[in-house]
Design an enzyme around this catalytic site. Structure first.
Site, PDB file in Angstrom:
ATOM      1  N   ARG A   1       0.855  -1.410   0.088  1.00 24.38           N
ATOM      2  CA  ARG A   1       0.070   0.071   0.016  1.00 24.38           C
ATOM      3  C   ARG A   1       0.639   1.253  -0.138  1.00 24.38           C
ATOM      4  NH1 ARG A   1      -3.086  -3.213   3.499  1.00 24.38           N
ATOM      5  NH2 ARG A   1      -4.669  -4.134   2.362  1.00 24.38           N
TER       6      ARG A   1
ATOM      7  N   LYS B   1       3.004  11.620 -11.367  1.00 21.29           N
ATOM      8  CA  LYS B   1       2.205  10.359 -12.307  1.00 21.29           C
ATOM      9  C   LYS B   1       2.946   9.432 -12.456  1.00 21.29           C
ATOM     10  CE  LYS B   1      -0.778  13.791 -14.835  1.00 21.29           C
ATOM     11  NZ  LYS B   1      -1.274  14.149 -16.195  1.00 21.29           N
TER      12      LYS B   1
ATOM     13  N   GLU C   1       9.181  18.277 -25.195  1.00 20.62           N
ATOM     14  CA  GLU C   1       8.322  18.380 -23.917  1.00 20.62           C
ATOM     15  C   GLU C   1       9.146  19.855 -23.303  1.00 20.62           C
ATOM     16  OE1 GLU C   1       5.766  16.845 -22.345  1.00 20.62           O
ATOM     17  OE2 GLU C   1       6.050  14.686 -22.824  1.00 20.62           O
TER      18      GLU C   1
ATOM     19  N   LYS D   1       6.988  23.031 -14.273  1.00 26.59           N
ATOM     20  CA  LYS D   1       6.400  21.961 -13.730  1.00 26.59           C
ATOM     21  C   LYS D   1       5.923  21.764 -12.275  1.00 26.59           C
ATOM     22  CE  LYS D   1       4.922  17.044 -14.573  1.00 26.59           C
ATOM     23  NZ  LYS D   1       5.269  15.733 -15.312  1.00 26.59           N
TER      24      LYS D   1
ATOM     25  N   GLU E   1      -4.775  16.880 -11.140  1.00 23.82           N
ATOM     26  CA  GLU E   1      -5.317  17.376 -12.335  1.00 23.82           C
ATOM     27  C   GLU E   1      -6.722  17.707 -12.466  1.00 23.82           C
ATOM     28  OE1 GLU E   1      -3.075  15.535 -15.569  1.00 23.82           O
ATOM     29  OE2 GLU E   1      -5.022  15.637 -16.720  1.00 23.82           O
TER      30      GLU E   1
ATOM     31  N   ARG F   1      -3.573  21.485 -14.305  1.00 22.59           N
ATOM     32  CA  ARG F   1      -2.376  20.583 -14.565  1.00 22.59           C
ATOM     33  C   ARG F   1      -2.815  20.103 -16.024  1.00 22.59           C
ATOM     34  NH1 ARG F   1       0.799  16.029 -11.152  1.00 22.59           N
ATOM     35  NH2 ARG F   1       1.896  15.209 -13.006  1.00 22.59           N
TER      36      ARG F   1
ATOM     37  N   ASN G   1      -0.660  18.662 -20.327  1.00 21.03           N
ATOM     38  CA  ASN G   1      -0.993  17.718 -21.414  1.00 21.03           C
ATOM     39  C   ASN G   1      -1.434  18.164 -23.034  1.00 21.03           C
ATOM     40  OD1 ASN G   1      -1.206  14.928 -20.253  1.00 21.03           O
ATOM     41  ND2 ASN G   1      -2.887  15.711 -19.252  1.00 21.03           N
TER      42      ASN G   1
ATOM     43  N   HIS H   1      -0.777  16.096 -26.046  1.00 18.79           N
ATOM     44  CA  HIS H   1      -0.909  14.495 -25.618  1.00 18.79           C
ATOM     45  C   HIS H   1      -2.023  14.027 -26.116  1.00 18.79           C
ATOM     46  CE1 HIS H   1       2.523  15.933 -23.172  1.00 18.79           C
ATOM     47  NE2 HIS H   1       2.863  14.749 -22.604  1.00 18.79           N
TER      48      HIS H   1
ATOM     49  N   HIS I   1      -0.967  10.513 -27.752  1.00 23.47           N
ATOM     50  CA  HIS I   1      -1.400   9.330 -27.245  1.00 23.47           C
ATOM     51  C   HIS I   1      -2.172   8.450 -28.190  1.00 23.47           C
ATOM     52  CE1 HIS I   1      -1.154  10.581 -22.775  1.00 23.47           C
ATOM     53  NE2 HIS I   1       0.149  10.639 -23.327  1.00 23.47           N
TER      54      HIS I   1
ATOM     55  N   HIS J   1       7.811   8.573 -27.574  1.00 22.56           N
ATOM     56  CA  HIS J   1       6.488   9.459 -26.930  1.00 22.56           C
ATOM     57  C   HIS J   1       6.901  10.959 -27.012  1.00 22.56           C
ATOM     58  CE1 HIS J   1       3.747  10.855 -23.820  1.00 22.56           C
ATOM     59  NE2 HIS J   1       4.653  11.671 -23.357  1.00 22.56           N
TER      60      HIS J   1
HETATM   61  P1  NAD Z   1      12.319   5.622 -22.352  1.00 28.49           P
HETATM   62  O1  NAD Z   1      11.906   5.515 -20.759  1.00 28.49           O
HETATM   63  O2  NAD Z   1      11.820   4.642 -23.039  1.00 28.49           O
HETATM   64  O3  NAD Z   1      13.725   6.014 -22.649  1.00 28.49           O
HETATM   65  C1  NAD Z   1      14.075   6.252 -23.919  1.00 28.49           C
HETATM   66  C2  NAD Z   1      15.323   5.201 -24.421  1.00 28.49           C
HETATM   67  O4  NAD Z   1      16.386   5.733 -23.936  1.00 28.49           O
HETATM   68  C3  NAD Z   1      15.080   3.649 -23.980  1.00 28.49           C
HETATM   69  O5  NAD Z   1      15.474   2.952 -24.708  1.00 28.49           O
HETATM   70  C4  NAD Z   1      15.988   3.506 -22.606  1.00 28.49           C
HETATM   71  O6  NAD Z   1      16.321   2.392 -22.279  1.00 28.49           O
HETATM   72  C5  NAD Z   1      17.104   4.570 -23.258  1.00 28.49           C
HETATM   73  N1  NAD Z   1      17.901   5.393 -22.290  1.00 28.49           N
HETATM   74  C6  NAD Z   1      17.483   6.061 -20.926  1.00 28.49           C
HETATM   75  N2  NAD Z   1      18.331   6.819 -20.411  1.00 28.49           N
HETATM   76  C7  NAD Z   1      19.670   6.339 -21.135  1.00 28.49           C
HETATM   77  C8  NAD Z   1      20.748   7.037 -21.049  1.00 28.49           C
HETATM   78  N3  NAD Z   1      21.301   7.816 -20.094  1.00 28.49           N
HETATM   79  N4  NAD Z   1      21.733   6.662 -22.071  1.00 28.49           N
HETATM   80  C9  NAD Z   1      21.343   5.912 -23.276  1.00 28.49           C
HETATM   81  N5  NAD Z   1      19.952   5.493 -23.228  1.00 28.49           N
HETATM   82  C10 NAD Z   1      19.178   5.631 -22.190  1.00 28.49           C
HETATM   83  O7  NAD Z   1      11.576   6.902 -22.785  1.00 28.49           O
HETATM   84  P2  NAD Z   1      11.534   8.534 -22.317  1.00 28.49           P
HETATM   85  O8  NAD Z   1      11.149   9.370 -23.413  1.00 28.49           O
HETATM   86  O9  NAD Z   1      12.452   8.836 -21.268  1.00 28.49           O
HETATM   87  O10 NAD Z   1       9.898   8.512 -21.336  1.00 28.49           O
HETATM   88  C11 NAD Z   1       8.698   8.164 -22.065  1.00 28.49           C
HETATM   89  C12 NAD Z   1       7.847   7.538 -21.130  1.00 28.49           C
HETATM   90  O11 NAD Z   1       7.527   8.661 -20.183  1.00 28.49           O
HETATM   91  C13 NAD Z   1       6.555   7.438 -22.041  1.00 28.49           C
HETATM   92  O12 NAD Z   1       5.722   6.260 -21.359  1.00 28.49           O
HETATM   93  C14 NAD Z   1       5.455   8.461 -21.219  1.00 28.49           C
HETATM   94  O13 NAD Z   1       4.137   8.069 -21.428  1.00 28.49           O
HETATM   95  C15 NAD Z   1       6.076   8.775 -20.010  1.00 28.49           C
HETATM   96  N6  NAD Z   1       5.766  10.093 -19.221  1.00 28.49           N
HETATM   97  C16 NAD Z   1       5.407  10.192 -18.111  1.00 28.49           C
HETATM   98  C17 NAD Z   1       5.104  11.431 -17.758  1.00 28.49           C
HETATM   99  C18 NAD Z   1       4.725  11.671 -16.141  1.00 28.49           C
HETATM  100  O14 NAD Z   1       4.360  12.798 -15.702  1.00 28.49           O
HETATM  101  N7  NAD Z   1       4.923  10.544 -15.514  1.00 28.49           N
HETATM  102  C19 NAD Z   1       5.560  12.624 -18.302  1.00 28.49           C
HETATM  103  C20 NAD Z   1       6.074  12.457 -19.494  1.00 28.49           C
HETATM  104  C21 NAD Z   1       6.124  11.345 -20.187  1.00 28.49           C
HETATM  105  N1  GLY Z   2       3.125  15.162 -18.332  1.00 27.04           N
HETATM  106  C1  GLY Z   2       1.679  15.648 -17.752  1.00 27.04           C
HETATM  107  C2  GLY Z   2       1.895  15.556 -16.408  1.00 27.04           C
HETATM  108  O1  GLY Z   2       2.650  15.396 -15.534  1.00 27.04           O
HETATM  109  O2  GLY Z   2       0.766  16.214 -15.844  1.00 27.04           O
END
Ligand code: NAD
Ligand code: GLY
Length: 356
Positions: free
Chosen positions: A117, A139, A181, A223, A233, A237, A241, A244, A248, A261
């Site tokens: 939990r 998130k 972003e 942010k 949100e 907030r 998006n 997005h 998405h 992404h």
């Molecule tokens: P990712 O986590 O897939 O990383 C991108 C690629 O880079 C992967 O292959 C990873 O293994 C590699 N990588 C990571 N660090 C590295 C480094 N230092 N050197 C070499 N390679 C490296 O993608 P991302 O763009 O980091 O994140 C996208 C994800 O984040 C999506 O799923 C999206 O929905 C999510 N997201 C979440 C939020 C949130 O608020 N929680 C906000 C924006 C995006």
């Molecule tokens: N990336 C959108 C949020 O964190 O709200």
């Protein structure tokens, strides 16, 4: 090193941004207070940074190495994190440390939110996208075959530790996806950041440390300000998006394999800006500036030809849908995003036909 605070009322936590944090034993010891740590990472990041990090961590450290990539951002993969927590007999005083990009961070955070939990959680983002966005704000979650990020929880980390040195190994395409972003914050919140990006895109693409550190710090500041006002949100907030809902849809319709992404979000921002123009919210010059900056950042501007009807179907799974209405984040002007639920459907249809 820059340190910012995120304050959401019930909790506050630091975001530390700087070079070499992952290898700074004293600093880590002062900021990570856990007897038991599970480092969650993936098969790409582990060979690059796991050994160095482990060497500088105190206490009992276990690891969980996940397969790499957005297609693995699923409940099944989160199950493997639970398996690791159980097999290492971790209790409520354990802390999950996410070492990786947004995919690892979102899944590790969701596991931490639900294991027993809720246990402690630290974000150590290693992509530009994760350093400017996903690691901040709480998130967490996974995709479902029916749509992006449909399962998840709001769960704030104890700290975000962004070691800018890790960006040195990031592939160029991933760096550009992260820039999308950063451009987003300029579009929805800070016209001066937009201008700065317009003038400094070359430095960012060349990975100039000072430019990247400024882009990360300013993005995190924005942010943190937005999340502090509306953690869950309910209103403000949602502007984070921007791009997005379309993005998405693009990712899901192409099974998370064609666009990163950030690339999908960049395209989504272009489409949302086009719609803002068609609705008479902004001038043509603003649409032109958004298109130009995406091109400067070498981001894609062609959406997949999936058809307007299919795009709309995927958009209906967006979490901003309210009483059957797809609410969209649009631009009122450069530097001001707005959430709009009532808009001319023919304008949306024209935009969707143009891009999809
Ligand atoms: P990712 O986590 O897939 O990383 C991108 C690629 O880079 C992967 O292959 C990873 O293994 C590699 N990588 C990571 N660090 C590295 C480094 N230092 N050197 C070499 N390679 C490296 O993608 P991302 O763009 O980091 O994140 C996208 C994800 O984040 C999506 O799923 C999206 O929905 C999510 N997201 C979440 C939020 C949130 O608020 N929680 C906000 C924006 C995006
Ligand atoms: N990336 C959108 C949020 O964190 O709200």
């Amino acid at each position: 090193m820059h340190t910012l605070q995120v304050d959401v009322g019930h909790t506050r936590y630091p975001i530390a941004i700087g070079a070499g944090l992952l290898r700074n034993r004293d600093w880590l010891a002062n900021h990570i207070h856990a007897h038991d740590l599970l480092v969650v990472t993936n098969t790409v990041v582990a060979p690059l940074y796991l050994a160095a990090l482990r060497e500088h961590l105190a206490g009992r450290v276990a690891e969980c190495i996940l397969p790499d990539g957005e297609p693995y951002k699923t409940l099944q993969t989160v199950g493997w994190i639970f398996d690791a927590l159980v097999s290492h007999k971790m209790n409520r005083d354990a802390v999950v440390l996410a070492l990786g990009g947004g995919v690892v961070g979102d899944m590790a955070g969701f596991a931490a939110a639900s294991y027993q939990r809720g246990i402690g959680f630290i974000q150590m983002p290693t992509t530009l996208l994760a350093q400017v966005d996903s690691s901040v704000g709480g998130k967490t979650g996974v995709n479902h075959s029916g749509g992006k990020n449909l399962i998840g929880a709001f769960y704030q980390p104890l700290a975000v530790i962004a070691d800018t040195d890790t960006l040195a190994t990031l592939p160029d395409r991933e760096l550009r996806a992260g820039l999308a972003e950063v451009i987003k914050y300029g579009c929805i919140w800070d016209p001066l950041l937009f201008d700065w990006l317009d003038n400094n895109m070359g430095l960012l693409l060349a990975r100039d440390t000072e430019a990247l550190t400024y882009a990360i710090s300013r993005s995190c500041e924005i942010k943190a300000t937005v999340v502090a006002q509306d953690e869950r949100e309910h209103h403000l907030r949602a502007i984070l998006n921007f791009g997005h809902t379309f993005g998405h849809a693009i990712e899901a319709a192409t099974a998370y394999t064609q666009y990163l992404h950030g690339e999908a979000v960049g395209l989504g921002m272009l489409i949302a800006t086009d719609l803002s123009y068609r609705l008479g919210l902004i001038e043509a010059v603003t649409l032109d500036r958004v298109k130009t900056i995406l091109v400067k950042a070498e981001l894609p501007t062609q959406a997949p030809r999936i058809g307007a009807a299919r795009a709309l179907e995927w958009m209906k799974m967006d979490k901003k849908v309210l009483a059957g209405t797809v609410r969209l984040v649009l631009l009122e002007k450069l530097g001001r995003g707005v959430v709009i639920g009532h808009y001319a459907q023919d304008a949306l249809a024209a935009t969707l036909s143009e891009y999809f």
